[in-house]
Structure formats: structure tokens, C-alpha cells
Scaffold this motif. Structure first.
Motif, short mmCIF file in Angstrom:
data_model
loop_
_atom_site.label_atom_id
_atom_site.label_comp_id
_atom_site.label_asym_id
_atom_site.label_seq_id
_atom_site.Cartn_x
_atom_site.Cartn_y
_atom_site.Cartn_z
N ALA A 172 1.73 -4.12 2.88
CA ALA A 172 1.84 -2.68 3.21
C ALA A 172 2.48 -1.91 2.06
O ALA A 172 2.05 -0.80 1.73
N VAL A 173 3.50 -2.52 1.44
CA VAL A 173 4.18 -1.84 0.34
C VAL A 173 3.22 -1.64 -0.83
O VAL A 173 3.14 -0.56 -1.43
N LEU A 174 2.46 -2.68 -1.15
CA LEU A 174 1.56 -2.60 -2.31
C LEU A 174 0.41 -1.64 -2.03
O LEU A 174 -0.06 -0.94 -2.93
N ALA A 175 -0.03 -1.56 -0.76
CA ALA A 175 -1.06 -0.57 -0.40
C ALA A 175 -0.49 0.83 -0.54
O ALA A 175 -1.16 1.74 -1.05
N CYS A 176 0.75 1.00 -0.13
CA CYS A 176 1.40 2.32 -0.23
C CYS A 176 1.56 2.76 -1.67
O CYS A 176 1.32 3.91 -2.02
N LEU A 177 1.99 1.83 -2.53
CA LEU A 177 2.29 2.18 -3.92
C LEU A 177 1.03 2.27 -4.79
O LEU A 177 1.12 2.59 -5.97
N GLY A 178 -0.12 1.93 -4.23
CA GLY A 178 -1.35 1.98 -5.03
C GLY A 178 -1.42 0.88 -6.07
O GLY A 178 -1.84 1.10 -7.21
N ALA A 179 -1.01 -0.31 -5.67
CA ALA A 179 -0.99 -1.44 -6.61
C ALA A 179 -2.41 -1.87 -6.95
O ALA A 179 -3.35 -1.66 -6.18
N GLU A 180 -2.53 -2.49 -8.12
CA GLU A 180 -3.80 -3.09 -8.52
C GLU A 180 -3.58 -4.58 -8.75
O GLU A 180 -2.51 -4.99 -9.21
#
Lengths: 289, 156
Positions: A126-134
Motif C-alpha cells: 500500500a505504501v509503495l502504491a501510494c508513493l508511486g514506486a517503480e
């Protein structure tokens, strides 16, 4: 509990791991083992071989060029939680990593293993989806980069194919006027997320100028809360307006998708999700000033 | 398939051939006969199997022996020195930080990790730091006191 028997190969480099993967088609990659070993022990998986990538030093560590933070897939949760770079520029990520399991688990578990396993009750997706991670994946056709919305395909399913190796995760660093946070309804025994909410807020003079909110724990794969984001942007970041925006979270959740179990039913999770969304947004807004 | 491993435990090196699926905790207990480290839940939740792996805490039920090849491990048997018990052991004894004792080896190794990261923890920080270790007897109160006592050099 004993896992089914398997062969074991240790890779000294990503190239060697790729070669071993192609030679042993029914194999699994082993990093910290904190997702894989438990599922082997309960025999949910029975690969013929494990390929240990846990000693490939090039896959470890956190670096930043100011705009992008690069996180090697073998970086442990303890390293994420104590990283000064992340504490400042991707606060939600270090905050969430510090809430995973317990200190001994965080010493061994890795970010790459965590997201490749893609447990819906995990914190980092969820955090990585929120931060726009690649997500940078090395495969037989070379290297490719996949965004979070394409990486997490569903329950324990990701874009990492059987011949692929997740090598690093890239997170945009937050700039001035931006803050992020993670709030979690932790299962009291397992510490897994019953509900996890991550928020990244940009603000200027008390007004929200950008918002990204993502949920985990109660859905098979992390989802962005678009209705909440839209309700926030352009408005004041007051207690009332954050609470009002957070209440839109339930509307964006598909009833067929919301997970429930003996501890917390789907209906209950859906009904209380706004509380953790509000907490994450409030903390992120506080850090954006 | 057997894999040769060389693992140093409590300062002594052990060379053995092990099956890849052998867990580190079973290597320590069943292969080497060091039974201080316990198997509790076997699902990385209770912490009874906690050891120090290259100086930091790890749950030995969720680590393969082959993953520990080349590492140095400390178990509860390795804490006491020639001059007597480790301060944490003294404090658990003096503050009655145990009843049945089953969780105690893991609890002490996790406390070792806690004090390594935070030498002067508050009671709240001790409870957080030990959240991966379950005790079904004490109610934790005396465990917290024992860790506070050890942090204060045994003076409390």
C-alpha cells in the motif's frame, strides 16, 4: 514443521541467479525467507529447488540522487525503518517498515521478498502504491520497469514472472511542502495489517495541492482511494475536511473485493477503513508543512 | 541433496553436511544438541527460538541452516562468560523475569537485541522491543523490570 524436500543453489550474482532460474524451472528465489519459509513449512508451496540470492551484495542498500530513492530488493525492513534518507524523503515507507512483525523479523525480512510475495495483509504494497514506486525487474529479455498499479496484479500475484528477478524499487523523493505517513490497524496477534492506509500530501499555506492515498490489508492488492484524493485536493487540510474526505473511502471499495476473516469481517473493515485513512492523511498533512 | 555448512556457534566452529530444508533451530538443537534455544510456535511469532545471527536477533525457526553458512551465532548457552552469568541473565534471575522458563532463552536474546539498539529504553520501548516474544506465565511485568535492571547495570 518440515518443508518438503528441495534442492538448494546459492547465487553469487544476478546473472548467476538468472542462469540457475533457467536451469531449474520449478524453483523459487530465497532472500530473507520470511515469507517463503513459512509457506514452505505449511506446504502451500513445494518448489523443487531454492535459489538463494541472499548474499548478492549489489541488491542491498538505499541510495538517493535527490529526486529518486533507489532501494535494493535485499534491503531489510530494519534498514528501511532506520534509513535517514527514507525518514526524510519517504517517511511512510520507513514508518511502515518499522511496524512489520517484530525486531527479529525486521532484521531478516526484505523489501523485495515482501512485495514479490504480495500478501494482501502486508504493509509495504500500500505504501509503495501510494508513493508511486517503480519496480525494476531483470528477466530473460533484459531489464524492465513496472509501476505499482501494474506490479501488484492481485492476491499474491505480481508482475514478477517465473524467470524474473526483482532487483530494486525506486521511490520518488518527497520535496518541500510534501509529507507522507502510514497508519495501520494491526491484527493483535500476527501484527499483519487488517487495514493499512498510506497517504502522501502536498500542501501550500494550509491548502492541499496534491494527494495520494492507498489502502492495503482489506483488499487483494493495494488500491488507490481516488475519491478521497479528489475530495482533498484544493481544500483546506483541517480536521473536518480531512474527516469528510476520508469518509469517501468506502464508496471506492468494491464489495466483492473486500476481504474478511474470522477476526474482522469485510463489512466491518469497510465500515472502519475511514479511521485509518484519516489518521494517515492527518499525519502526512502535518509533515507537509 | 546435502550441503556442507560451516557455522560458528558460541565461538566454536561446526562443519556439517545438512539437508537444505533443515531449519537453523533444528541444526542448533538436534544436530549440535544445544537445547537452550526452544521451538515454540514454529511460525516466527513467539520468539522462543531467537538467537543472535552475526550479532543481530533472528528467529531460528524461520532461517534455513544453509542460509546461516559462514555466520557466527550466539545462543543462550553462549551468553555467560568465565566470570559468571551475563547481566541480562542476572537481572532476569533477580527480578523474577520468568516462571516456567520456556520463553526465557528467546526473551533474553531479544532483550540483548533491544539493549544493543537502545541501551536505555523506557518501559514502553521495552514492551515494543519484545513484542515478538510471547510469555504465557509472567504477564511481562517482571520481564520489563528485568530489562530495566540490566540496562541500569543491575542497580535497580
Amino acid at each position: 514443521m518440515y518443508a518438503p524436500e528441495f534442492d538448494y543453489h546459492r547465487a553469487g550474482s544476478v546473472a548467476e541467479a538468472a542462469e540457475l532460474l533457467s536451469k531449474h524451472p520449478d524453483s523459487k528465489l530465497l532472500a530473507g525467507g520470511h515469507s517463503l519459509i513459512p509457506i514452505l513449512k505449511v506446504r502451500l508451496a513445494s518448489p523443487s529447488a531454492l535459489i538463494d540470492i541472499g548474499r548478492i551484495d549489489s541488491l542491498r542498500g538505499i541510495s538517493s540522487d535527490g529526486g529518486t530513492i533507489r532501494i535494493g530488493s535485499l534491503t531489510t525492513h530494519a534498514e528501511l525503518a532506520s534509513s535517514e534518507v527514507l525518514n526524510v524523503a519517504a517517511t511512510a515507507l520507513s514508518e511502515a517498515a518499522g511496524m512489520i512483525g517484530d525486531p527479529a523479523v525486521r532484521n531478516r525480512g526484505t523489501i523485495g521478498g515482501n512485495v514479490a510475495h504480495a500478501d494482501p495483509a502486508s504493509d509495504l504494497p500500500a505504501v509503495l502504491a501510494c508513493l508511486g514506486a517503480e519496480f525494476v525487474i531483470s528477466g530473460p529479455e533484459g531489464e524492465r520497469t513496472v509501476g505499482a498499479s501494474d506490479f501488484f496484479e492481485g492476491l499474491m500475484t505480481t508482475a514478477v514472472g517465473e524467470q524474473d528477478i526483482l532487483t530494486r524499487i525506486e521511490v520518488p523523493a518527497s520535496g518541500p511542502g510534501e509529507g507522507s505517513a502510514y497508519a495501520k490497524f494491526a491484527h493483535p496477534a500476527s501484527r499483519y495489517a487488517v487495514i493499512g492506509a498510506a497517504a502522501r500530501i502536498a500542501s501550500s499555506g494550509g491548502t492541499c495541492t496534491g494527494a495520494s492515498v492507498a489502502l492495503g490489508g482489506l483488499v487483494p492488492a493495494p488500491v488507490r482511494a481516488g475519491a478521497v484524493e479528489q475530495a482533498l485536493v484544493g481544500g483546506p487540510l483541517t480536521e473536518e475536511s480531512i474527516a469528510a474526505a476520508s469518509s469517501a473511502v468506502a464508496d471506492g471499495l468494491d464489495d466483492d473485493e473486500v476481504l474478511g476473516d474470522v477476526y474482522a469481517s469485510a463489512g466491518y473493515r469497510k465500515a472502519v477503513a475511514h479511521i485509518w485513512v484519516r489518521r494517515a492523511i492527518t499525519a502526512a498533512a502535518g509533515r507537509s508543512g | 541433496m546435502k550441503i556442507p555448512v560451516s557455522i560458528t556457534i558460541n565461538g566454536r566452529r561446526y562443519d556439517r553436511n545438512v539437508a537444505p530444508r533443515l531449519l537453523l533451530v533444528h541444526f542448533i538443537r538436534d544436530v549440535l544438541g544445544l537445547t537452550g534455544t526452544k521451538v515454540g510456535c514454529d511460525t516466527s511469532q513467539c520468539g522462543a527460538c531467537t538467537v543472535l545471527l552475526d550479532g543481530v536477533s533472528a528467529k531460528a525457526c524461520t532461517c534455513l541452516a544453509v542460509q546461516a553458512d559462514g555466520t557466527s551465532i550466539t545462543t543462550i548457552e553462549g551468553l555467560a562468560g568465565d566470570d559468571g552469568l551475563h547481566p541480562l541473565q542476572e537481572s532476569f534471575w533477580n527480578k523474577h523475569g520468568l516462571q516456567c522458563g520456556f520463553c526465557t532463552p528467546g526473551m533474553i536474546m531479544a532483550s540483548h537485541e533491544l539493549l544493543r539498539c537502545n541501551p536505555d529504553p523506557s518501559a514502553e520501548e521495552i514492551r515494543h522491543g519484545l513484542e515478538g516474544n510471547l510469555c504465557r506465565c509472567t504477564g511481562y511485568q517482571n520481564i520489563v523490570r528485568a530489562v530495566q535492571d540490566a540496562a541500569a547495570g543491575g542497580s535497580q
